[in-house]
Design a protein around this motif. Structure first.
Motif, PDB file in Angstrom:
ATOM      1  N   UNK A 257       0.805  -1.222   0.000  1.00 62.33           N
ATOM      2  CA  UNK A 257       0.000   0.000   0.000  1.00 62.33           C
ATOM      3  C   UNK A 257       0.836   1.271   0.000  1.00 62.33           C
ATOM      4  N   UNK A 258       0.212   2.342  -0.441  1.00 66.77           N
ATOM      5  CA  UNK A 258       0.792   3.677  -0.390  1.00 66.77           C
ATOM      6  C   UNK A 258      -0.362   4.666  -0.236  1.00 66.77           C
ATOM      7  N   UNK A 259      -0.099   5.773   0.414  1.00 65.81           N
ATOM      8  CA  UNK A 259      -1.100   6.836   0.569  1.00 65.81           C
ATOM      9  C   UNK A 259      -0.665   8.009  -0.291  1.00 65.81           C
ATOM     10  N   UNK A 260      -1.558   8.461  -1.164  1.00 65.50           N
ATOM     11  CA  UNK A 260      -1.267   9.555  -2.084  1.00 65.50           C
ATOM     12  C   UNK A 260      -2.094  10.767  -1.668  1.00 65.50           C
ATOM     13  N   UNK A 261      -1.416  11.851  -1.321  1.00 64.85           N
ATOM     14  CA  UNK A 261      -2.071  13.087  -0.899  1.00 64.85           C
ATOM     15  C   UNK A 261      -1.763  14.201  -1.894  1.00 64.85           C
ATOM     16  N   UNK A 262      -2.513  15.303  -1.789  1.00 68.95           N
ATOM     17  CA  UNK A 262      -2.310  16.429  -2.700  1.00 68.95           C
ATOM     18  C   UNK A 262      -1.940  17.719  -1.966  1.00 68.95           C
ATOM     19  N   UNK A 263      -2.325  17.845  -0.692  1.00 65.60           N
ATOM     20  CA  UNK A 263      -2.028  19.052   0.074  1.00 65.60           C
ATOM     21  C   UNK A 263      -0.897  18.777   1.056  1.00 65.60           C
ATOM     22  N   UNK A 264       0.098  19.656   1.087  1.00 67.72           N
ATOM     23  CA  UNK A 264       1.270  19.432   1.928  1.00 67.72           C
ATOM     24  C   UNK A 264       0.896  19.321   3.409  1.00 67.72           C
ATOM     25  N   UNK A 265      -0.024  20.165   3.882  1.00 66.48           N
ATOM     26  CA  UNK A 265      -0.373  20.131   5.299  1.00 66.48           C
ATOM     27  C   UNK A 265      -1.029  18.811   5.688  1.00 66.48           C
ATOM     28  N   UNK A 266      -1.669  18.131   4.725  1.00 65.88           N
ATOM     29  CA  UNK A 266      -2.374  16.895   5.035  1.00 65.88           C
ATOM     30  C   UNK A 266      -1.420  15.771   5.437  1.00 65.88           C
ATOM     31  N   UNK A 267      -0.155  15.911   5.078  1.00 67.81           N
ATOM     32  CA  UNK A 267       0.822  14.876   5.425  1.00 67.81           C
ATOM     33  C   UNK A 267       0.875  14.654   6.931  1.00 67.81           C
ATOM     34  N   UNK A 268       0.689  15.716   7.704  1.00 68.74           N
ATOM     35  CA  UNK A 268       0.724  15.598   9.161  1.00 68.74           C
ATOM     36  C   UNK A 268      -0.649  15.300   9.752  1.00 68.74           C
ATOM     37  N   UNK A 269      -1.713  15.395   8.969  1.00 71.75           N
ATOM     38  CA  UNK A 269      -3.058  15.130   9.468  1.00 71.75           C
ATOM     39  C   UNK A 269      -3.415  13.645   9.418  1.00 71.75           C
ATOM     40  N   UNK A 270      -2.688  12.896   8.603  1.00 74.03           N
ATOM     41  CA  UNK A 270      -2.941  11.458   8.543  1.00 74.03           C
ATOM     42  C   UNK A 270      -2.501  10.821   9.855  1.00 74.03           C
ATOM     43  N   UNK A 271      -3.351   9.955  10.398  1.00 75.60           N
ATOM     44  CA  UNK A 271      -3.076   9.340  11.699  1.00 75.60           C
ATOM     45  C   UNK A 271      -1.865   8.414  11.623  1.00 75.60           C
ATOM     46  N   UNK A 272      -1.466   7.926  12.791  1.00 79.65           N
ATOM     47  CA  UNK A 272      -0.292   7.054  12.872  1.00 79.65           C
ATOM     48  C   UNK A 272      -0.479   5.816  12.008  1.00 79.65           C
ATOM     49  N   UNK A 273       0.479   5.577  11.149  1.00 83.64           N
ATOM     50  CA  UNK A 273       0.449   4.421  10.251  1.00 83.64           C
ATOM     51  C   UNK A 273       1.862   4.141   9.781  1.00 83.64           C
ATOM     52  N   UNK A 274       2.099   2.904   9.394  1.00 79.08           N
ATOM     53  CA  UNK A 274       3.393   2.536   8.819  1.00 79.08           C
ATOM     54  C   UNK A 274       3.376   2.603   7.293  1.00 79.08           C
ATOM     55  N   UNK A 275       2.224   2.861   6.711  1.00 80.69           N
ATOM     56  CA  UNK A 275       2.101   2.909   5.251  1.00 80.69           C
ATOM     57  C   UNK A 275       2.886   4.104   4.709  1.00 80.69           C
TER      58      UNK A 275
END
Length: 678
Positions: A257-275
């Motif tokens: 798996x991978x998580x793909x985001x578009x907004x830089x600030x959202x990188x820190x809003x994603x909860x704790x995960x190893x993905x």
């Protein structure tokens, strides 16, 4: 007890603006008279107001900037008036004494502008085209961010310029230019030091990798990691929960798996995960996924930027939503843009068919709700002295429909009726967006909270011993799930700190979360009502301790049905009860409460005495319709859907490759040369 109204921000901004303007006027008058005490007082008030603006009223600063009166202009004016005052105090033939001081001030402001220009260049070198988390990106020469003071022009000018202003003020009472010279010299030294520190950041070995180098590194990482399934998300800060609810199902799957985001600030809003997490702000960078091994993207929400990733033909896209309900938003016409729509059970399939929004039945896949596999099932009526009621209303929505949320029309009545029962322990968990559109919902939410606090003041209970254990578990969970950054850390520094996670961290987080939740509920005073707005405890943890749910027509009731516990829905739509049940199938197995909350006593009686509960069988049947069968588990069905859609993506790629090869012109085996002229 009435809730005090917040101070009107417009009046506060107007007052601050008036004070600053008055200070400048007083400073000008004092400089022209001249009047030293007034000059000193007005300058001090002006500086103090500037500091207050930077600390508490940054909105006013933007208004000044739009009026071409930004902090640089104000600071220059303040120092200029001090120089005028000094000139007025001294003899005419001593004007030449202050010429070097004026030149020094001009040099300081030139340096200020130079620092700002270099600061912008440094920021650009540290704005990478790819932002990562849980990935080792050390090859990109990541480094700590420059000091925060060097990146904030307003704060920097106040701090660096303070010695010069103070020196001019000190020179005024005794007409002693030496103090002004010393202050200006110190400001120049500070500015030169700051400029040098920033210039060092532009040296080739000190700045992060350039754009093309980062993109090449990203392509190499994709080739090495070989992702197969991803979670795509774009949205505002308050919407991160929509992505977070799908982290665990994605992590438990058997893909890469991978998580793909578009907004830089959202990188820190994603909860704790190893993905691994990658943020790709630009469309051109996003398109690099087309040539990767990524086969499926899971979409928990729609956004304007979703259309950009749907253009990638090599990836199959599925919409999983962030919860299912009878609201029209659960059947958004945008869903037809995806290759498949994954729903929990047959009810959602029927909902799409009835909505006629262009989603074909063959593209709907029932996967259940993997998040609900761990929800504890119904274990009988309340065993202790308290009946725990979870009131979890939804928010008001965008369309102004009064039936969206019960908070405005019925919330206070419901809470009063529940609090009136001495055997009820109330858990109030409002939607995070409550009041974001309709101020009435926000005001009602505040009044509900005050009702609960007032009820707690009248209810005393012994607090169980064990807070020390909870504190220890909180620290342990925070250590595992959060990262400590310096106050001035930027995205590059965060990438450096949040590198590849330690092996086994995800399992440690799961164990720590379970231990924390158990300790949290055990630590509460017996019978104490709770207002739950933090990320912890999670909604599903509240499900486990609740005996009854009171909510609105939302995905909360669909999720709560996984437990088969009694639930009630507030009818604020204006429809009759029969029409309400017909319009919203998820209400079929619920107790319908009117806005006056008159049915609460009978509802509590049925919860405490199951023989009076006539809806048990209906809840079991509705659970099957909404969430699908218990076997195979939702996680297994989700994993199967991922594998099958990945297979479709690979088949599509193979067909496209075969077609392209067939369209290429064949190689000539013989070459016919033109005849030589005779």
């Amino acid at each position: 007890m009435p809730v005090p109204l917040p101070r009107p921000p417009v009046l506060l901004k107007g007052l601050v603006t008036l004070v600053l303007a008055a200070a400048f006027v007083a400073q000008a008058v004092a400089a022209l008279l001249p009047h030293v005490p007034l000059l000193l007082a007005a300058t001090a008030v002006s500086l103090a107001t500037e500091g207050a603006l930077l600390r508490w009223q940054r909105g006013v600063l933007s208004l000044f900037a739009k009026s071409h009166a930004d902090i640089t202009v104000r600071h220059v004016l303040r120092d200029l008036l001090l120089v005028v005052g000094l000139l007025r105090l001294g003899e005419q033939d001593r004007e030449t004494v202050y010429v070097p001081l004026v030149a020094g001030l001009l040099a300081f402001y030139v340096l200020h502008c130079a620092i700002q220009a270099v600061s912008v260049l440094v920021r650009r070198t540290r704005t990478l085209p790819v932002v990562t988390r849980n990935i080792d990106a050390s090859a990109l020469r990541l480094s700590p961010a420059p000091a925060l003071l060097l990146r904030r022009p307003g704060h920097r000018l106040l701090v660096f310029g303070l010695p010069a202003t103070a020196g001019l003020l000190a020179a005024a009472p005794g007409d002693e230019p030496v103090y002004a010279a010393a202050g200006i010299a110190l400001s120049l030294l500070l500015a030169l030091t700051g400029l040098g520190a920033l210039l060092l950041r532009l040296l080739p070995g000190r700045r992060p990798a350039g754009e093309q180098e980062v993109l090449d590194w990203f392509d190499a990482w994709l080739a090495a990691y070989r992702p197969t399934v991803g979670l795509y998300f774009s949205g505002g800060a308050a919407s991160a929960y929509q992505a977070n609810m799908w982290l665990e199902p994605l992590a438990r799957g058997d893909g890469r798996p991978v998580i793909v985001l578009r907004e830089r600030f959202m990188t820190q809003k994603i909860a704790a995960t190893d993905i691994p997490i990658v943020c790709l702000p630009k469309v051109s960078t996003l398109m690099r996924l087309e040539h990767s091994t990524l086969q499926v993207l899971v979409h928990p929400s729609n956004s304007g930027k979703t259309s950009q990733v749907l253009r990638i033909p090599t990836i199959k896209h599925t919409f999983v939503n962030h919860g299912e309900s009878d609201k029209l938003s659960s059947c958004n016409p945008y869903a037809k843009a995806y290759d498949e729509v994954w729903v929990a059970g047959p009810a959602a399939r029927e909902r799409y068919a009835l909505a006629e929004v262009g989603v074909e039945d063959k593209d709907v896949v029932e996967t259940g709700r993997p998040q609900l596999d761990a929800v504890r099932p119904y274990a009988g009526p309340p065993a202790g002295a308290w009946t725990t009621v979870l009131y979890a209303p939804t928010w008001e929505g965008w369309d102004g429909n009064p039936g969206n949320t019960s908070v405005v029309a019925a919330g206070e009545n419901l809470v009063r009726a529940l609090l009136a029962d001495p055997g009820v322990r109330l858990l109030y968990k409002p939607h995070p967006l409550t009041g974001s559109v309709d101020p009435r919902a926000g005001a009602a939410d505040l009044r509900i909270r005050e009702l609960i606090r007032a009820a707690n003041r009248e209810r005393t209970g012994a607090r169980p011993s064990g807070d020390a254990g909870l504190d220890r578990l909180t620290r342990e969970l925070d250590r595992l799930t959060t990262t400590d950054f310096r106050a001035g850390a930027d995205t590059v520094e965060r990438m450096r700190v949040q590198s590849a996670p330690e092996p086994g961290r995800a399992e440690a987080v799961a164990r720590a979360t379970a231990a924390w939740e158990e300790a949290y509920w055990a630590s509460l005073p017996e019978g104490e009502h709770q207002i739950i707005t933090d990320a912890r405890p999670a909604l599903y943890s509240c499900f486990d301790v609740a005996d009854l749910l009171v909510s609105d027509v939302s995905s909360v009731i669909s999720d709560f049905l996984a437990s088969e516990k009694p639930y009630a829905v507030a009818n604020t739509s204006g429809l009759s009860e029969d029409a309400f049940r017909t319009a919203f199938p998820t209400v079929v197995a619920a107790t319908v409460l009117s806005p006056d909350a008159g049915g609460v006593p009978a509802l509590l009686e049925a919860v405490r005495h199951p023989e009076k509960d006539e809806l048990g069988e209906a809840r079991a049947a509705l659970k099957l319709r909404l969430l699908g069968p218990a076997e195979p588990s939702s996680q297994e069905r989700f994993d199967t859907a991922v594998r099958e859609l990945c297979a479709r993506a690979l088949e599509h790629r193979a067909r496209v490759a075969e077609r392209l090869m067939a369209e290429l012109p064949g190689q000539r085996t013989e070459t016919t040369l033109p005849a030589a002229p005779r």
